[in-house]
Design an enzyme around this catalytic site. Structure first.
Site, PDB file in Angstrom:
ATOM      1  N   ARG A 132      -0.662  -2.378  -6.586  1.00 16.64           N
ATOM      2  CA  ARG A 132      -0.895  -3.481  -5.646  1.00 16.64           C
ATOM      3  C   ARG A 132      -1.881  -4.483  -6.259  1.00 16.64           C
ATOM      4  O   ARG A 132      -1.692  -5.699  -6.139  1.00 16.64           O
ATOM      5  CB  ARG A 132      -1.417  -2.921  -4.331  1.00 16.64           C
ATOM      6  CG  ARG A 132      -1.773  -3.969  -3.274  1.00 16.64           C
ATOM      7  CD  ARG A 132      -2.130  -3.250  -1.974  1.00 16.64           C
ATOM      8  NE  ARG A 132      -2.898  -4.078  -1.053  1.00 16.64           N
ATOM      9  CZ  ARG A 132      -2.364  -4.879  -0.138  1.00 16.64           C
ATOM     10  NH1 ARG A 132      -1.051  -4.975  -0.031  1.00 16.64           N
ATOM     11  NH2 ARG A 132      -3.132  -5.573   0.677  1.00 16.64           N
ATOM     12  N   ARG A 183       0.864  -1.169   0.000  1.00 15.88           N
ATOM     13  CA  ARG A 183       0.000   0.000   0.000  1.00 15.88           C
ATOM     14  C   ARG A 183       0.907   1.227   0.000  1.00 15.88           C
ATOM     15  O   ARG A 183       2.060   1.164   0.426  1.00 15.88           O
ATOM     16  CB  ARG A 183      -0.904   0.007   1.233  1.00 15.88           C
ATOM     17  CG  ARG A 183      -1.822  -1.222   1.338  1.00 15.88           C
ATOM     18  CD  ARG A 183      -2.625  -1.181   2.631  1.00 15.88           C
ATOM     19  NE  ARG A 183      -3.522  -2.334   2.759  1.00 15.88           N
ATOM     20  CZ  ARG A 183      -3.211  -3.467   3.361  1.00 15.88           C
ATOM     21  NH1 ARG A 183      -2.008  -3.606   3.928  1.00 15.88           N
ATOM     22  NH2 ARG A 183      -4.081  -4.462   3.430  1.00 15.88           N
ATOM     23  N   HIS A 187      -2.656   2.569  -5.786  1.00 14.87           N
ATOM     24  CA  HIS A 187      -3.154   1.264  -5.346  1.00 14.87           C
ATOM     25  C   HIS A 187      -3.304   0.286  -6.521  1.00 14.87           C
ATOM     26  O   HIS A 187      -3.357  -0.930  -6.301  1.00 14.87           O
ATOM     27  CB  HIS A 187      -4.504   1.426  -4.648  1.00 14.87           C
ATOM     28  CG  HIS A 187      -4.754   0.397  -3.592  1.00 14.87           C
ATOM     29  ND1 HIS A 187      -4.030   0.317  -2.429  1.00 14.87           N
ATOM     30  CD2 HIS A 187      -5.654  -0.632  -3.531  1.00 14.87           C
ATOM     31  CE1 HIS A 187      -4.471  -0.690  -1.688  1.00 14.87           C
ATOM     32  NE2 HIS A 187      -5.450  -1.290  -2.339  1.00 14.87           N
ATOM     33  N   TYR A 236      -9.443 -10.952  -6.831  1.00 19.49           N
ATOM     34  CA  TYR A 236      -8.495 -10.930  -7.946  1.00 19.49           C
ATOM     35  C   TYR A 236      -8.711 -12.082  -8.922  1.00 19.49           C
ATOM     36  O   TYR A 236      -8.116 -12.079 -10.005  1.00 19.49           O
ATOM     37  CB  TYR A 236      -7.061 -10.940  -7.404  1.00 19.49           C
ATOM     38  CG  TYR A 236      -6.751  -9.691  -6.611  1.00 19.49           C
ATOM     39  CD1 TYR A 236      -6.678  -8.444  -7.242  1.00 19.49           C
ATOM     40  CD2 TYR A 236      -6.578  -9.739  -5.234  1.00 19.49           C
ATOM     41  CE1 TYR A 236      -6.435  -7.299  -6.524  1.00 19.49           C
ATOM     42  CE2 TYR A 236      -6.325  -8.591  -4.508  1.00 19.49           C
ATOM     43  CZ  TYR A 236      -6.263  -7.375  -5.154  1.00 19.49           C
ATOM     44  OH  TYR A 236      -6.027  -6.219  -4.434  1.00 19.49           O
ATOM     45  N   HIS A 280      -3.912  -9.695   3.896  1.00 16.04           N
ATOM     46  CA  HIS A 280      -5.366  -9.740   4.063  1.00 16.04           C
ATOM     47  C   HIS A 280      -5.729 -10.644   5.234  1.00 16.04           C
ATOM     48  O   HIS A 280      -5.184 -11.743   5.371  1.00 16.04           O
ATOM     49  CB  HIS A 280      -6.038 -10.267   2.787  1.00 16.04           C
ATOM     50  CG  HIS A 280      -6.038  -9.296   1.665  1.00 16.04           C
ATOM     51  ND1 HIS A 280      -6.249  -9.663   0.342  1.00 16.04           N
ATOM     52  CD2 HIS A 280      -5.849  -7.946   1.642  1.00 16.04           C
ATOM     53  CE1 HIS A 280      -6.182  -8.595  -0.434  1.00 16.04           C
ATOM     54  NE2 HIS A 280      -5.948  -7.546   0.341  1.00 16.04           N
ATOM     55  N   LYS A 303      -1.951  -2.179   7.569  1.00 15.61           N
ATOM     56  CA  LYS A 303      -3.377  -2.012   7.852  1.00 15.61           C
ATOM     57  C   LYS A 303      -3.795  -3.004   8.924  1.00 15.61           C
ATOM     58  O   LYS A 303      -3.466  -4.187   8.850  1.00 15.61           O
ATOM     59  CB  LYS A 303      -4.191  -2.237   6.579  1.00 15.61           C
ATOM     60  CG  LYS A 303      -5.648  -1.845   6.704  1.00 15.61           C
ATOM     61  CD  LYS A 303      -6.352  -1.941   5.364  1.00 15.61           C
ATOM     62  CE  LYS A 303      -7.806  -1.498   5.471  1.00 15.61           C
ATOM     63  NZ  LYS A 303      -8.493  -1.586   4.165  1.00 15.61           N
TER      64      LYS A 303
END
Length: 444
Positions: A390, A256, A387, A422, A413, A281
């Site tokens: 990524r 990120r 982004h 994805y 994640h 995150k």
């Protein structure tokens, strides 16, 4: 635009500190006070009259200023009134007289008779406590900014009524208003909900209870934009140092933007070929493979940091900014080389409260602007942002038949369902690819 009188500004700064106004708001308060003084001088209004503030706020509304900014301006001027009332005297000749007009303004009301209650209850204590509770839990600065933003909007929605009397019905009405009138996205409505939930539980000390009967914003599941490798190379070719290296890390490591900008020297481990990401995150740490093709570029960037660090030490700077309470835990770390930013800001930041200079990392806006210009120069017919690299990282790994769980870990994640998006960005090469039975060669 006039400048605030020399004697007024220090007094106002001191009063803001006494009232625990967050440092992030003080510059905005000074700006609104300057605008207010300029307004009073221009339109010949008395500086200390409540009517002048009402006229000033009306002028901001006529110029299209948002409810949030008008509320901020109102808070700033009310604080100025409170400062004068605390002194129980009119502005001295050394303060407001310096901004006097050619024609004398209307005589001002005595400061101790100013009535500011019709403009709503004082919510400053709410924001002070909100800042405290966020910092106690070590939430990120972006979370604080987001929660403060939604609390401001909620305050405007309830017309600054006493925060202690606000109930859950007001919250329901506000969330419905966001979905129906403002037509915000589902993620924005959820963000507002989380901010108000935090406000009730940790600031107001109330039980939030069950929230039902709220109109929900429509959830959209957008497929991420993905660039081809050729398009990424064209964009990188249009970027200069250090932006080209930043984009290569965004794509080469799936970072990120803030994860990349917050990298410090010690996050690079050339011996093991690992890049460590701290406080990603959700306050999660992870490590990713360091691209071999970037080792030379990273060594060159480190040399730039070495030279800048030596100049900063020679100028006796206070060090880099440290997160949380690391300054107390490691008092000398801010000046040590391993703690320096991999992508430092071009200039030092002066902290007037401490009277010292510190260095921050490169600002995200500079990177975003550089990418926007590079995408335009490269004539890429896609809406590409920081982004997007990524997204491209994850999609290209999936295209190379990497396991979805491995990609989940590399991206950081918490749930594999987030990573599953994805699967929609590439054409599958397995038998899982959906196909019409009419196109299948079936026997019999």
């Amino acid at each position: 635009m006039i400048q605030l009188p020399e004697k007024l500004l220090p007094a106002y700064n001191h009063f803001m500190n006494q009232k625990n106004i967050p440092q992030s708001l003080q510059s905005h308060y000074r700006k609104w006070l300057r605008y207010y003084v300029d307004f009073c001088k221009k339109y010949r209004h008395p500086y200390t009259a409540t009517e002048s503030l009402v006229q000033f706020i009306s002028k901001l509304k006529a110029r299209g200023q948002s409810d949030l900014l008008r509320q901020q301006a109102q808070d700033a001027i009310k604080l100025y009134f409170e400062m004068l009332r605390a002194k129980n005297q009119q502005p001295s000749a050394g303060t407001m007289a310096e901004t006097s007009m050619t024609t004398e303004p209307t005589p001002a009301k005595p400061v101790n008779t100013i009535n500011i209650s019709p403009l709503g209850a004082d919510w400053r204590w709410v924001y002070v406590k909100l800042d405290e509770q966020i910092k106690v839990r070590h939430y990120s600065e972006k979370t604080l900014k987001s929660y403060r933003y939604w609390v401001r909007h909620f305050q405007s929605f309830v017309k600054s009524c006493d925060a202690a009397t606000v109930g859950i019905e007001r919250v329901k009405a506000f969330l419905t208003f966001l979905a129906v009138e403002r037509k915000v996205s589902a993620s924005s409505q959820n963000q507002a909900f989380n901010g108000l939930l935090f406000l009730f539980r940790h600031v107001l000390g109330k039980d939030f209870g069950k929230v039902d009967g709220v109109v929900r914003a429509k959830q959209r599941r957008n497929i991420p934009t993905v660039l081809s490798r050729a398009e990424i190379d064209r964009i990188i070719a249009e970027l200069k140092t250090p932006y080209s290296l930043i984009v290569q890390l965004l794509y080469g490591c799936g970072l990120r933007l803030f994860e990349c900008l917050k990298l410090r020297v010690f996050d690079l481990d050339f011996n093991t070929g690992i890049l460590r990401i701290h406080d990603g995150k959700g306050k999660k740490d992870r490590s990713v493979p360091l691209p071999e093709t970037l080792q030379e570029s990273l060594q060159n960037q480190l040399q730039i940091v070495v030279e800048l660090h030596e100049r900063d030490l020679a100028d006796n700077y206070a060090g880099v900014f440290m997160q949380g309470r690391l300054d107390n835990k490691y008092p000398n770390a801010a000046k040590e080389f391993p703690w320096q930013w991999l992508f430092p800001a071009r200039t030092l930041t002066f902290l007037p409260e401490e009277g010292e200079h510190r260095r921050y990392h490169l600002h995200e806006k500079h990177v975003q602007n550089a990418i926007r210009k590079a995408v335009k120069k490269a004539a890429i017919p896609k809406r590409a942002t920081a982004h997007t690299f990524r997204h491209s990282y994850a999609s290209h790994l999936l295209q190379a038949n990497y396991d979805i769980r491995t990609i989940q870990q590399l991206l950081g994640h918490a749930d594999v369902r987030t990573t599953m998006i994805y699967t929609h960005t590439i054409k599958s090469t397995t038998v899982k690819d959906a196909k019409s039975p009419l196109d299948l060669q079936l026997s019999g």
